[in-house]
Design a protein around this motif. Sequence first.
Motif, short mmCIF file in Angstrom:
data_model
loop_
_atom_site.label_atom_id
_atom_site.label_comp_id
_atom_site.label_asym_id
_atom_site.label_seq_id
_atom_site.Cartn_x
_atom_site.Cartn_y
_atom_site.Cartn_z
N ASP A 109 24.58 71.81 -0.48
CA ASP A 109 25.37 71.03 0.49
C ASP A 109 25.89 69.73 -0.13
OD1 ASP A 109 25.04 72.95 2.41
OD2 ASP A 109 23.32 71.96 3.37
N ASP A 110 25.05 69.09 -0.96
CA ASP A 110 25.48 67.87 -1.65
C ASP A 110 26.59 68.18 -2.65
OD1 ASP A 110 23.54 66.63 -0.19
OD2 ASP A 110 22.14 66.38 -1.87
N LEU A 111 26.45 69.30 -3.35
CA LEU A 111 27.46 69.68 -4.34
C LEU A 111 28.79 70.00 -3.66
CD1 LEU A 111 26.94 71.91 -7.43
CD2 LEU A 111 28.90 72.31 -5.95
N LEU A 112 28.72 70.72 -2.54
CA LEU A 112 29.95 71.07 -1.83
C LEU A 112 30.64 69.83 -1.27
CD1 LEU A 112 28.80 74.26 0.12
CD2 LEU A 112 30.18 74.16 -1.95
N ALA A 113 29.86 68.82 -0.92
CA ALA A 113 30.44 67.59 -0.37
C ALA A 113 31.14 66.76 -1.43
CB ALA A 113 29.34 66.76 0.31
N ALA A 114 30.68 66.84 -2.67
CA ALA A 114 31.27 66.01 -3.74
C ALA A 114 31.25 66.75 -5.07
CB ALA A 114 30.52 64.68 -3.84
#
Length: 324
Positions: A259-264
């Motif tokens: 989720d963190d990777l998809l956000a940034a």
Amino acid sequence: MGNGRIWMRIVLVALVVAGILVAIGFRDRLTVEGLEVWIGGLGASAPWLFMGVYALAAVFFLPGSVLTLAGGVLFGPVWGSLYSLVGATAGATLAFLVSRYVASDWVSRRAGGKVATLIRGVEQEGWRFVAFTRLVPLFPYNLLNYALGLTRIPLVPYVLATFVCMAPGAIAYTYLGFAGREAVAGGENLIRTILIALALLAVALFIPRLVTRLRRGRDLTVREVQSALDEGRLTLLDVRGPDEFAKAHVAGAVPIPVDDLLAAPQRVAEAHSGPLALICRTDRRSAKAQRALARAGVTDARVVQGGMEAWERADLPVVRPDGS
């Protein structure tokens, strides 16, 4: 930069903006029926007008799908496909050149951080990125034409990749328009025509999934990853959640929840250069993370086949809370 060139750029931008505003006003009038009435009776000049209208539509953000369907109605499946492709490619080239002339120098001087990473990744891929985005539309066609003009992708590879890789969709939608005309006219072999149109449309819809899978490249086996880690040849990103990572993880893996990777994804791309491997419990989240990194310009991220389940089945070493 001379004042003359600055004013030329201002005038060009003003013309494009004015054209877009006019196009918005006439957008509702751009229909297959309207184009058939307007262009259909022009004889030998009809193809040239059609291609010109298609090119301007690409520059002024009008929907190309309507024109492609109209191409099938007006000219049949073969010539309609060719005229649509030529018009769409001409429009994509015009928008590309406008963007490159107006803003590419300014962007290249001021781009930094996320934008610079994205542009660098696109330029490294070159025509392959153009082909991928034409076959697997990541951005709207009209917007993509302008966006690619901001990069240093050479013009000729851009034009060729655009023409070739838009062909499957153009052929499918042109034949769909032709099939619609046949249905209205009640022509012979109507059922066969409709079935061919649906088959072509299915192929055009399937191609993006196939290209995405091929672009991923071969997944890495867990033993290949272990060997590469031992030799320091890649960075392993663990995209599971913090709780999963804490229970057991590969030594040296970098925890970045999906989720963190998809956000940034751009931030991750900037922080980790060189070959990347992505691991989760199985393959699903890794593939999702890979697609996000690809959109951020990362071309050397690979999925670990089978994820942590395969890693532990192979009895490879892991780090656990108890130190085992």
